[in-house]
Design an enzyme around this catalytic site. Structure first.
Site, PDB file in Angstrom:
ATOM      1  N   SER A 434       0.831  -1.289  -0.082  1.00  0.00           N
ATOM      2  CA  SER A 434      -0.138   0.221  -0.003  1.00  0.00           C
ATOM      3  C   SER A 434       0.744   1.428   0.136  1.00  0.00           C
ATOM      4  O   SER A 434       0.575   1.896  -0.693  1.00  0.00           O
ATOM      5  CB  SER A 434      -0.810   0.099   1.084  1.00  0.00           C
ATOM      6  OG  SER A 434      -1.731   1.233   1.411  1.00  0.00           O
ATOM      7  N   PHE A 437       2.462   1.937  -3.716  1.00  0.00           N
ATOM      8  CA  PHE A 437       1.273   2.222  -4.510  1.00  0.00           C
ATOM      9  C   PHE A 437       0.892   3.977  -3.904  1.00  0.00           C
ATOM     10  O   PHE A 437       0.968   4.780  -5.113  1.00  0.00           O
ATOM     11  CB  PHE A 437       0.041   1.782  -4.614  1.00  0.00           C
ATOM     12  CG  PHE A 437       0.174   0.389  -5.697  1.00  0.00           C
ATOM     13  CD1 PHE A 437       0.115   0.499  -6.717  1.00  0.00           C
ATOM     14  CD2 PHE A 437       0.832  -0.767  -5.113  1.00  0.00           C
ATOM     15  CE1 PHE A 437       0.288  -0.596  -7.525  1.00  0.00           C
ATOM     16  CE2 PHE A 437       0.862  -2.016  -5.764  1.00  0.00           C
ATOM     17  CZ  PHE A 437       0.366  -1.681  -7.289  1.00  0.00           C
ATOM     18  N   HIS A 438       0.830   4.429  -2.851  1.00  0.00           N
ATOM     19  CA  HIS A 438       0.594   5.593  -2.561  1.00  0.00           C
ATOM     20  C   HIS A 438       2.086   6.619  -2.858  1.00  0.00           C
ATOM     21  O   HIS A 438       1.605   7.632  -3.429  1.00  0.00           O
ATOM     22  CB  HIS A 438       0.460   5.854  -0.936  1.00  0.00           C
ATOM     23  CG  HIS A 438      -0.882   5.445  -0.494  1.00  0.00           C
ATOM     24  ND1 HIS A 438      -1.169   4.087  -0.391  1.00  0.00           N
ATOM     25  CD2 HIS A 438      -2.024   6.095  -0.110  1.00  0.00           C
ATOM     26  CE1 HIS A 438      -2.629   4.150  -0.042  1.00  0.00           C
ATOM     27  NE2 HIS A 438      -3.172   5.311   0.080  1.00  0.00           N
ATOM     28  N   GLU A 439       3.045   6.056  -2.680  1.00  0.00           N
ATOM     29  CA  GLU A 439       4.318   6.867  -3.340  1.00  0.00           C
ATOM     30  C   GLU A 439       4.215   7.081  -4.751  1.00  0.00           C
ATOM     31  O   GLU A 439       4.663   7.899  -5.244  1.00  0.00           O
ATOM     32  CB  GLU A 439       5.538   6.078  -2.721  1.00  0.00           C
ATOM     33  CG  GLU A 439       6.734   6.803  -3.079  1.00  0.00           C
ATOM     34  CD  GLU A 439       7.042   8.134  -2.494  1.00  0.00           C
ATOM     35  OE1 GLU A 439       7.659   8.790  -3.154  1.00  0.00           O
ATOM     36  OE2 GLU A 439       6.647   8.216  -1.498  1.00  0.00           O
ATOM     37  N   ILE A 442       1.805   9.580  -6.044  1.00  0.00           N
ATOM     38  CA  ILE A 442       1.950  11.038  -5.717  1.00  0.00           C
ATOM     39  C   ILE A 442       3.431  11.522  -6.209  1.00  0.00           C
ATOM     40  O   ILE A 442       3.685  12.522  -7.010  1.00  0.00           O
ATOM     41  CB  ILE A 442       1.961  11.238  -4.144  1.00  0.00           C
ATOM     42  CG1 ILE A 442       0.338  10.929  -3.610  1.00  0.00           C
ATOM     43  CG2 ILE A 442       2.447  12.802  -3.992  1.00  0.00           C
ATOM     44  CD1 ILE A 442       0.222  11.144  -2.144  1.00  0.00           C
TER      45      ILE A 442
END
Length: 512
Positions: A434, A437-439, A442
């Site tokens: 998770s 994928f957030h990194e 953004i």
């Protein structure tokens, strides 16, 4: 009693005193057992009855004991008798007013057992009033800060490589379908199928990253493409993993409980381009050959949801342009400037950022996904649960994004458990995926790899342990819920916004 007297019950009773006196005597007769009237009075004490119910009981009893004459005058006399009985016997002074132990509605042991709809309405009214004043004050002080090219800009034509990349992502599901079709006809062995799926899914994610990094595109365009690429990757992984499991079940002829009727007994393994196309469009990340479907499409409902989506999207744009951008532009780097000044900026940014985040959740998870499900007649609309009541950070992540949570459970967490990985390590792997994928979503559009989003997600792991400990120590408390709201919404998100903004501005200055 005052209620009955105010509506003129006493004046009505005086007109027929003889009949009323006999009725009262009949009610008070019999000392060995309680009359129906007295029973109703006792129930009224407990909050289970009312004076209107008392009148109904008295009227029905008179009908049973009378001569059976059904005319208007008899009905009036019976109603008058019932009114007189209610006035004289409802809440008598001899009845006890306190009959059991009770807590106040706002006591700690009783507060979460009560309905707070009225307080919720009060909060809505106060929020509307306060924020309306702040909006008027902001417009009077700074004027209209929204740019004319907020939604559309001529420079957005330079993002055509990202648009073309988004269209070419549709080729990867076709490639996965071809691989599965070959596997169905046993044209290629199972290890080759797995390797081909790994190549296809990896390319579907690396190709958009390469295009974004090679293009000087807008941040919003890059985020949109990365989100679309991540969704395609998650869907293709589920498609390949599920078909792999279906082939294994078909070979073993194993009877597994809990499968839908379409997959039970013979486990039909049928690769269909129509099913894959529906899955790629459906608001789910977990593939299955058949899904629950609704009988029809509610066109009026879809139109209303679209109008609401447009309104809330405009509200998000207004808050971003009118509030968040000026606050961020007038701030310093939170890790390089004065500490008190940084705290003040973070707290000032937290409220509009929270509004944008809540609007984003409502627009995407409730409005858009429900609209898409309605158009496709997709039946399972559980896209989120009551995450706002989460008492631990772990519970929040299990409730807030159900499509991703189901994917994590189905294709990552339990496969790790089945391969002998400890539960704690499996949970850490889920957070690691998770965070990556957030990194990507953004950092890649910003062309900055400072790992702020990655660190923010991985910091949730110790928060899971802390809030679980507090929940076990202070049971039935909302300490973990308050910690979640403060860390996640008041401190974490505004801090990430400031960090990425100043790093992005620094990058632009260096490139220029």
């Amino acid at each position: 009693m005052a209620i009955y007297q105010s509506v003129g019950a006493t004046a009505t009773v005086q007109g027929d005193s003889g009949a009323n006196s006999s009725t009262v005597r009949r009610r008070r007769g019999g000392a060995t057992s309680a009359t129906p009237l007295e029973k109703v009075e006792l129930d009224a004490f407990e909050g289970e009855s009312s004076s209107e119910e008392l009148a109904k009981d008295s009227s029905s009893d008179d009908n049973n004991n009378g001569n059976g004459v059904d005319d208007a005058s008899k009905g009036n006399r019976q109603q008058n008798a019932a009114d007189f009985s209610a006035v004289n016997f409802d809440y008598r002074p001899s009845f006890p007013a306190h009959r059991r132990i009770r807590d106040s509605p706002l006591s700690s042991g009783n507060i979460f057992k009560q309905s707070h709809a009225g307080l919720f309405n009060l909060c809505i009214v106060v929020l509307v009033a306060v924020n309306s004043r702040l909006i008027i004050e902001n417009l009077m002080k700074y004027g209209w800060l929204i740019k004319t090219d907020f939604w559309f800009s001529s420079t957005s034509l330079s993002d055509w490589p990202l648009f073309m990349c988004c269209l070419t992502l549709l080729l990867f599901p076709v490639a996965s379908f071809i691989v599965e079709k070959l596997a169905q006809h046993k044209c290629i062995p199972e290890p080759v199928v797995v390797i081909l799926h790994i190549i296809i899914t990896s390319t579907s994610l690396l190709y958009p990253i390469f295009v974004i990094l090679r293009s000087d595109s807008a941040f919003l365009s890059g985020v949109t493409l990365m989100l679309f690429a991540c969704i395609v990757w998650l869907k293709l992984v589920s498609y390949g993993h599920t078909n792999y499991d279906l082939r294994a079940l078909a070979k073993s002829n194993e009877k597994v409980e809990g499968l839908p009727s379409t997959l039970s007994m013979d486990y039909p393994y049928d690769v269909s381009i129509r099913r894959l196309a529906y899955f790629m469009l459906a608001p789910t990340l977990c593939y299955q050959p058949s899904c629950p479907r609704t009988p029809s499409i509610r066109k009026g409902w879809v139109f209303r949801q679209l109008v609401t989506l447009i309104i809330f999207t405009g509200l998000m744009g207004f808050i971003i342009e009118q509030y968040i951008n000026p606050i961020v532009q007038n701030s310093q780097h939170p890790l390089k400037g004065n500490l008190l000044y940084a705290i003040e900026r973070v707290l000032k940014l937290s409220v509009p950022n929270l509004y944008v985040w809540l609007c984003m959740f409502y627009c995407f998870f409730h409005l858009w996904l429900n609209i898409l499900a309605e158009l496709l007649r997709f039946g399972d609309r559980e896209f989120y649960k009551d995450w706002w009541n989460a008492k631990t950070v772990d519970e929040y992540w299990r409730l807030w994004n159900m499509p991703v949570h189901k994917w994590m459970i189905r294709h990552l967490y339990f496969p790790c458990i089945r391969h002998g990985v400890p539960k704690g390590v499996a949970l850490l792997i889920a957070f690691l995926v998770s965070a990556l994928f957030h990194e990507l979503c953004i950092a890649v559009p910003c062309h900055i790899f400072k790992l702020w989003a990655f660190i923010g997600i991985m910091m949730q792991v110790p928060l899971v342990l802390i809030t679980n400990y507090l929940q076990n120590k202070f049971r039935s408390s909302m300490v973990g819920n308050m910690i979640f709201w403060f860390i996640f919404c008041i401190l974490g998100q505004p801090m990430c916004v400031l960090l990425y903004y100043h790093d992005l501005m620094s990058r632009k200055v260096k490139t220029e």
